[in-house]
Structures are given as C-alpha cells and as structure tokens.
Design a protein around this motif. Structure first.
Motif, PDB file in Angstrom:
ATOM      1  N   MET A  17       0.854  -1.177   0.000  1.00  0.00           N
ATOM      2  CA  MET A  17       0.000   0.000   0.000  1.00  0.00           C
ATOM      3  C   MET A  17       0.892   1.231   0.000  1.00  0.00           C
ATOM      4  N   ASP A  18       0.551   2.184  -0.839  1.00  0.00           N
ATOM      5  CA  ASP A  18       1.283   3.444  -0.854  1.00  0.00           C
ATOM      6  C   ASP A  18       0.308   4.593  -0.587  1.00  0.00           C
ATOM      7  N   LYS A  19       0.826   5.796  -0.660  1.00  0.00           N
ATOM      8  CA  LYS A  19       0.037   6.983  -0.347  1.00  0.00           C
ATOM      9  C   LYS A  19      -1.224   7.074  -1.217  1.00  0.00           C
ATOM     10  N   ASP A  20      -1.069   6.857  -2.520  1.00  0.00           N
ATOM     11  CA  ASP A  20      -2.218   6.950  -3.434  1.00  0.00           C
ATOM     12  C   ASP A  20      -3.271   5.895  -3.122  1.00  0.00           C
ATOM     13  N   ASP A  21      -2.817   4.671  -2.799  1.00  0.00           N
ATOM     14  CA  ASP A  21      -3.759   3.607  -2.433  1.00  0.00           C
ATOM     15  C   ASP A  21      -4.542   3.988  -1.184  1.00  0.00           C
ATOM     16  N   LEU A  22      -3.834   4.507  -0.184  1.00  0.00           N
ATOM     17  CA  LEU A  22      -4.489   4.894   1.063  1.00  0.00           C
ATOM     18  C   LEU A  22      -5.501   6.008   0.823  1.00  0.00           C
ATOM     19  N   GLU A  36       1.222   6.740   9.364  1.00  0.00           N
ATOM     20  CA  GLU A  36       2.540   7.226   9.776  1.00  0.00           C
ATOM     21  C   GLU A  36       3.653   6.498   9.024  1.00  0.00           C
ATOM     22  N   THR A  37       3.510   5.206   8.833  1.00  0.00           N
ATOM     23  CA  THR A  37       4.520   4.430   8.115  1.00  0.00           C
ATOM     24  C   THR A  37       4.615   4.881   6.665  1.00  0.00           C
ATOM     25  N   ILE A  38       3.480   5.112   6.029  1.00  0.00           N
ATOM     26  CA  ILE A  38       3.481   5.597   4.641  1.00  0.00           C
ATOM     27  C   ILE A  38       4.109   6.991   4.569  1.00  0.00           C
ATOM     28  N   ALA A  39       3.738   7.859   5.482  1.00  0.00           N
ATOM     29  CA  ALA A  39       4.244   9.234   5.456  1.00  0.00           C
ATOM     30  C   ALA A  39       5.758   9.290   5.623  1.00  0.00           C
ATOM     31  N   HIS A  40       6.293   8.485   6.527  1.00  0.00           N
ATOM     32  CA  HIS A  40       7.735   8.524   6.820  1.00  0.00           C
ATOM     33  C   HIS A  40       8.509   7.445   6.078  1.00  0.00           C
ATOM     34  N   GLN A  41       7.810   6.584   5.352  1.00  0.00           N
ATOM     35  CA  GLN A  41       8.346   5.436   4.636  1.00  0.00           C
ATOM     36  C   GLN A  41       8.775   4.311   5.560  1.00  0.00           C
ATOM     37  N   GLN A  42       9.091   4.623   6.785  1.00  0.00           N
ATOM     38  CA  GLN A  42       9.306   3.628   7.825  1.00  0.00           C
ATOM     39  C   GLN A  42       9.351   4.355   9.161  1.00  0.00           C
ATOM     40  N   ILE A  43       9.178   3.603  10.233  1.00  0.00           N
ATOM     41  CA  ILE A  43       9.290   4.150  11.577  1.00  0.00           C
ATOM     42  C   ILE A  43      10.326   3.312  12.293  1.00  0.00           C
ATOM     43  N   ILE A  54      -3.915  -7.149   6.370  1.00  0.00           N
ATOM     44  CA  ILE A  54      -4.679  -6.303   5.448  1.00  0.00           C
ATOM     45  C   ILE A  54      -3.756  -5.368   4.676  1.00  0.00           C
ATOM     46  N   SER A  55      -3.001  -4.534   5.375  1.00  0.00           N
ATOM     47  CA  SER A  55      -2.156  -3.545   4.703  1.00  0.00           C
ATOM     48  C   SER A  55      -0.859  -4.145   4.185  1.00  0.00           C
ATOM     49  N   LYS A  56      -0.458  -5.292   4.739  1.00  0.00           N
ATOM     50  CA  LYS A  56       0.766  -6.013   4.380  1.00  0.00           C
ATOM     51  C   LYS A  56       2.039  -5.317   4.862  1.00  0.00           C
ATOM     52  N   HIS A  57       1.918  -4.321   5.746  1.00  0.00           N
ATOM     53  CA  HIS A  57       3.138  -3.705   6.264  1.00  0.00           C
ATOM     54  C   HIS A  57       3.678  -4.521   7.433  1.00  0.00           C
ATOM     55  N   TYR A  58       4.928  -4.288   7.761  1.00  0.00           N
ATOM     56  CA  TYR A  58       5.637  -5.043   8.787  1.00  0.00           C
ATOM     57  C   TYR A  58       5.893  -4.151   9.996  1.00  0.00           C
ATOM     58  N   ARG A  59       5.966  -4.776  11.159  1.00  0.00           N
ATOM     59  CA  ARG A  59       6.333  -4.052  12.366  1.00  0.00           C
ATOM     60  C   ARG A  59       7.072  -4.997  13.301  1.00  0.00           C
ATOM     61  N   SER A  67       8.343   0.040  11.936  1.00  0.00           N
ATOM     62  CA  SER A  67       7.300  -0.250  10.945  1.00  0.00           C
ATOM     63  C   SER A  67       7.831   0.087   9.565  1.00  0.00           C
ATOM     64  N   SER A  68       7.506  -0.749   8.579  1.00  0.00           N
ATOM     65  CA  SER A  68       7.921  -0.506   7.205  1.00  0.00           C
ATOM     66  C   SER A  68       7.102  -1.391   6.278  1.00  0.00           C
ATOM     67  N   PHE A  69       6.990  -0.968   5.033  1.00  0.00           N
ATOM     68  CA  PHE A  69       6.377  -1.818   4.019  1.00  0.00           C
ATOM     69  C   PHE A  69       7.425  -2.691   3.332  1.00  0.00           C
ATOM     70  N   ASP A  70       8.691  -2.473   3.645  1.00  0.00           N
ATOM     71  CA  ASP A  70       9.793  -3.210   3.026  1.00  0.00           C
ATOM     72  C   ASP A  70      10.214  -4.373   3.915  1.00  0.00           C
ATOM     73  N   VAL A  71       9.988  -5.604   3.454  1.00  0.00           N
ATOM     74  CA  VAL A  71      10.290  -6.784   4.255  1.00  0.00           C
ATOM     75  C   VAL A  71      11.786  -6.894   4.549  1.00  0.00           C
ATOM     76  N   GLN A  72      12.619  -6.530   3.600  1.00  0.00           N
ATOM     77  CA  GLN A  72      14.068  -6.627   3.820  1.00  0.00           C
ATOM     78  C   GLN A  72      14.522  -5.666   4.912  1.00  0.00           C
ATOM     79  N   GLU A  73      13.995  -4.448   4.911  1.00  0.00           N
ATOM     80  CA  GLU A  73      14.317  -3.499   5.977  1.00  0.00           C
ATOM     81  C   GLU A  73      13.835  -4.028   7.327  1.00  0.00           C
ATOM     82  N   ALA A  74      12.630  -4.584   7.343  1.00  0.00           N
ATOM     83  CA  ALA A  74      12.061  -5.104   8.590  1.00  0.00           C
ATOM     84  C   ALA A  74      12.887  -6.274   9.117  1.00  0.00           C
TER      85      ALA A  74
END
Length: 150
Positions: A1-6, A80-87, A117-122, A133-140
């Motif tokens: 999910m990205d900003k436009d999707d949200l 918040e995760t989308i806005a900052h790209q990660q927390i 649902i959103s598929k983001h990681y924490r 928090s991040s949408f990037d599995v490798q970063e997580a």
C-alpha cells in the motif's frame, strides 16, 4: 500500500465512517476542516480526499470499525509508516497483534509481524510496544536481526 492507495481507499469509505459516528455532512466537514461541498464530492466518489484529510480521518477516527476493516487495527500506524516510509523508534503500545497480524519471526525480546490487510511489517517487544514499521520486508528483517543481536 502506498500513499495513493491509502487516499483512494479512505476516500471511498468516508461516508461509511461519517455514518458510523452519526455525523451529518455539516459536522463531518467541520471536524475535517472541509467545505460541505468538498465532502459531498468525496462521498459521491467524484474526487478523492487530499492527503491531509486522509491523515485527519485516520487520526480522528482511528477507532472506526470501517477503518479497522480497511486497514487493520492500527490506521494511524499505517498512515505514519506511509508518510515517513518507515518508523524506526520505540513508540506506542499496541494490542500485540492477535487479530490483524501474522508473526513472521520471534525471539525472546522481539516479534516481527505482518499486517494481514495492509501487508506492512512491524517489530514489537514483549510488552507490545512498537519499535519499527515498514512496508519493506528486507528493511524489517534487517532491523529485527539488529534488535535481537543488541
């Protein structure tokens, strides 16, 4: 999910959120700082809400069942995760992820989870405080390994 999707998904649910809280269009527009005309256009799906409106909806209506069904148990965390790209800092206690989360990896101190649902990681600690928090599995995964090593 990205900003436009949200933006698109929350815009589609604005009327349901308003109705869920028992607000008139006038009251909802006032709460969100919009004109009634703009709110009507969003509710009729003629236009999408702006980013700041979506952030306001996720913050002010974070307990909404409509939002939770759309984004999981933490609408504000996703925003918040989308806005900052990660927390990447300890923040707020969570409920532990018993409903909306799948455990990916666990250790004695930390758990890496993915939102179903959103598929983001924490990453949360034993007391359910969110550390990352991040949408990037490798970063997580990299941050998880770093946390359990420290």
């Amino acid at each position: 999910m990205d900003k436009d999707d949200l933006i698109q998904e929350v815009s589609k649910k604005m009327k349901l959120i308003r109705v869920e809280f028992g607000y008139t269009q006038n009251r909802m527009a006032e709460v969100l700082g919009l004109s009634k005309k703009t709110l009507v256009q969003i509710e009729k799906e003629r236009t999408n809400a702006g980013w700041t409106t979506v952030v306001a909806v996720c913050a002010l209506f974070q307990d909404s069942d409509v939002l939770k069904n759309l984004l999981g148990d933490a609408p504000l965390e996703i925003t918040e995760t989308i806005a900052h790209q990660q927390i990447d800092r300890p923040s707020g206690r969570t409920m532990g992820g018993k409903v909306w989360w799948t455990n990916i990896a666990e250790d004695q101190s930390f758990t890496l989870q993915q939102n179903v649902i959103s598929k983001h990681y924490r990453i949360i600690d034993q007391e359910y405080n969110r550390w990352f928090s991040s949408f990037d599995v490798q970063e997580a995964e990299a941050r998880f390994k770093q946390l359990i090593k420290d």
